[in-house]
Each structure stands twice: as structure tokens, then as C-alpha cells.
Design an enzyme around this catalytic site. Structure first.
Site, PDB file in Angstrom:
ATOM      1  N   ARG A   1     -39.516  -2.038   6.630  1.00 40.82           N
ATOM      2  CA  ARG A   1     -40.086  -2.966   7.603  1.00 40.82           C
ATOM      3  C   ARG A   1     -40.385  -4.296   6.908  1.00 40.82           C
ATOM      4  NH1 ARG A   1     -38.221  -0.152  10.906  1.00 40.82           N
ATOM      5  NH2 ARG A   1     -39.250   1.006  12.566  1.00 40.82           N
TER       6      ARG A   1
ATOM      7  N   HIS B   1     -31.417  -6.025  10.761  1.00 42.06           N
ATOM      8  CA  HIS B   1     -32.045  -4.727  11.050  1.00 42.06           C
ATOM      9  C   HIS B   1     -30.977  -3.733  11.515  1.00 42.06           C
ATOM     10  CE1 HIS B   1     -36.025  -2.643  12.260  1.00 42.06           C
ATOM     11  NE2 HIS B   1     -35.085  -1.728  12.089  1.00 42.06           N
TER      12      HIS B   1
END
Ligand code: NDP
Ligand code: OXD
Length: 306
Positions: free
Chosen positions: A221, A269
């Protein structure tokens, strides 16, 4: 059994069709404000309103491994939350991290540049023993990545909350273990969940403890990494570069310095995506187990945050 589904920007009808096939007795529908009460919710990054309105849920199934977005919401006490366990993501993560590591280790970016310049020049072969890899987080994805990297004969370390034993991986745990792990690591791979304990964990002090000419691969993250500290450590020469798949703000804003940084590789991502077919089969099997009153794998410990 009624199931409500929420996954913005996804092909919702395809998900609903596949879930209906896997659970023929269930009534599936896409969630919208005011939807009738359901027994289960299958979601990715739902709004607070879904939880507020759906007060009769027996469990929520997250369409991903990380539950940080869900746990930012006000989570109803006692509502079970189940994450995807692998679901086809572990092999993707292993190939992404192995690729980033090997590209850096073999200097393939330099050869790309040389090709553009029409330059034939061989570089010295580097020693794997000088590139110990440290994987933060040895869960479903981290363990798979550590094992994959070990297959290429890199020295591999791993760090987790509880002690582990993984063949071919030197495992560390706890706070003292973290210092020893960092000191023994040159290529740092992050596969921790985002929790209050792990937020900003890759900061100036962490990076400074890595071996010189360190390299960072962040696939967990964005909020794990203090971005200015990474840039400062690259400027100082202590960190050689980074491959980053996740960012504090996603999509990464156009003006962000990472985009054009010559030592940083950016991907959107996408290191490991939720695979619809595998996830549907896994969630259907877990819902059936839940209905039978059996325990299910991937139940999140809400207090711990993962
Ligand atoms: P798991 O929950 O299976 O594993 C988490 C690991 O981190 C465990 O080994 C755990 O230790 C360790 N850990 C947690 N907190 C701490 C802490 N405070 N100190 C040390 N170790 C800690 O997660 P997954 O492997 O399935 O996924 C990891 C993360 O990857 C996800 O949470 C998500 O954020 C990210 N992800 C990113 C994707 C992408 O496309 N970029 C795709 C999928 C996931 P212990 O074993 O002792 O509990
Ligand atoms: C996940 C992700 O957590 O895709 O599954 O990031």
C-alpha cells in the site's frame, strides 16, 4: 439467501452472473442506496452507507487481500469480514517482484538505454550474494514471493509479526528482529497489510538501515512509504532506486515526481489483480461453509487490522 454486490468500475453484471452460477440458490443484486436487506455482501471499497443500511448481514466478503479500505469505515461490532486468500494473486505477485528484482540486479534498464543509444557495452556480472532480498510480511503473498525469489538463488530474509520457518528463507520477527532484518537486506520488498502499526513503516530511518545501494519494491500500500524520504534517500545515493505499484494517492497525480524519476519504475496498482473466476469459486465455497456453520479461511481479525 440474498447477496448484495458492490465493486465500482467493475463489470458488475459479469460478476453477478458468475456468482449466480456458483450459488444457484442465491438471489444476487448490485447494491444501491435503499436496497433491501441482504444476508451477505461481496464488496470492494464500498461506501459507509452500504454498511449503515445493510444491518442484517451475516458476513462481508472482500474482493481483495487488503482490507484497509473497509476498516477505515465504521465497522459494526461482531460483523465477520473475510478476505480473498490468494485467489490467483500470489503467482502474479511472485512474477512481478521477481521481474523487478531481476531487472534491477541484471541492469536491464541500462541495456534498454544502451539499445536506444545504439551502444554495445557489457557490464560486470554482479553477485547474488551482494543482493540479499528482504520481504516484509510473510503471509499468503509474502511467503509465495520469498519462496519464488529464493528459487533464483538470492539470499532471502523475511519479517513478520509472529515467528516463522520457511525453507530457504531466514525469518525474523518482532521489533529487534526488524532491525536485524533491515541490516541484512539490500532489496526491500513490502507485502505488509496497511494497519495503524505498519503505516509509514518505510521512512528515512528504515531506509537508512538497509545495506548501501538498496532497492525498494513496494507492492502493498502507498501509505506504507513516506514518499519524500524515499526521494531524499535516492538523492543521497544510499538507495539506488525503486519499483512502486502503490501510492498514497491513486491514480498517481500527473505532477507527481515519481512519474519522471529516472530511478523509479511506476505501475498502476496492477502487480496482482483479483481474478474473477478464482475469487467467485472461493467466495461461493466460503458462503456455503458459513451457511453450514463451519469456519472459513481468511477471516480478518478486526482488532489487528488484517
Ligand atoms: P496476509 O494477511 O496473508 O499477510 C500479512 C503478513 O504481514 C503476515 O505475515 C503478518 O505477520 C505480517 N504483518 C502484519 N502486521 C505486521 C507487523 N506489525 N509487523 C510485522 N509483520 C506484520 O496478507 P497478504 O499476504 O495476503 O497481502 C499483503 C498485502 O498485500 C495486502 O494487505 C494488500 O495491502 C497488498 N496487496 C496488494 C496488491 C496489489 O495489487 N498491489 C494485491 C493484493 C494485495 P503474521 O504472519 O505474524 O500474522
Ligand atoms: C488487494 C489489492 O488488496 O488488489 O487485493 O490491492
Amino acid at each position: 439467501m440474498k447477496i448484495t454486490f458492490y465493486f465500482q468500475n467493475a463489470p458488475v453484471q459479469q460478476w453477478l452472473d458468475e456468482l449466480s452460477q456458483a450459488l444457484p440458490g442465491a438471489q444476487l443484486s448490485a447494491w444501491q442506496p435503499g436496497a433491501p436487506p441482504a444476508d451477505y455482501a461481496v464488496v470492494w471499497q464500498p461506501p459507509q452507507q452500504l454498511l449503515d443500511e445493510q444491518s442484517q448481514l451475516k458476513a462481508v466478503f472482500n474482493l481483495g487481500a487488503g482490507v484497509d479500505a473497509l476498516l477505515k469505515l465504521q465497522w459494526p461490532a461482531q460483523l465477520p469480514l473475510v478476505r480473498i486468500d490468494d485467489g490467483g494473486m500470489a503467482v502474479q505477485m511472485a512474477e512481478y517482484v521477481s521481474h523487478a528484482l531481476i531487472r534491477h540486479f541484471r541492469g536491464l534498464d541500462q541495456y534498454d538505454e544502451q539499445q536506444r543509444a545504439g551502444e554495445w557495452k557489457m557490464h560486470r556480472t554482479r553477485l547474488r550474494s551482494e543482493f540479499p532480498v528482504g520481504v516484509m510480511g510473510l503471509g499468503v503473498l509474502g511467503e509465495r514471493v520469498a519462496r519464488a525469489v529464493a528459487q533464483f538463488d538470492f539470499p532471502v530474509r523475511g519479517w513478520s509479526r509472529s515467528p516463522k520457518q520457511i525453507e530457504g528463507v531466514q525469518c525474523f520477527s518482532g521489533e529487534q528482529g526488524f532491525r536485524d532484518f533491515l541490516a541484512a537486506t539490500r532489496v526491500l520488498v513490502n507485502l505488509l497489510p496497511l494497519t495503524p502499526e505498519t503505516q509509514n513503516i518505510i521512512h528515512h530511518g528504515t531506509l537508512a538501515q538497509l545495506k548501501p545501494q538498496a532497492y525498494v519494491i513496494n507492492v502493498a500500500r502507498g501509505a506504507h512509504l513516506v514518499e519524500e524520504d524515499l526521494l531524499a534517500q535516492i538523492d543521497s545515493g544510499h538507495v539506488a532506486g525503486a519499483t512502486l505499484d502503490v501510492f498514497r494517492t491513486e491514480p498517481l497525480p500527473p505532477e507527481h515526481p515519481f512519474w519522471k524519476h529516472p530511478k523509479i519504475t511506476v505501475t498502476p496498482h496492477s502487480s496482482a489483480n483479483t481474478m474473477r473466476h478464482a475469487s467467485v469459486a472461493q467466495i461461493a465455497a466460503k458462503i456455503e461453509a458459513f451457511e453450514r456453520g463451519e469456519s472459513v479461511a481468511g477471516l480478518v481479525d478486526i482488532g489487528r487490522g488484517y
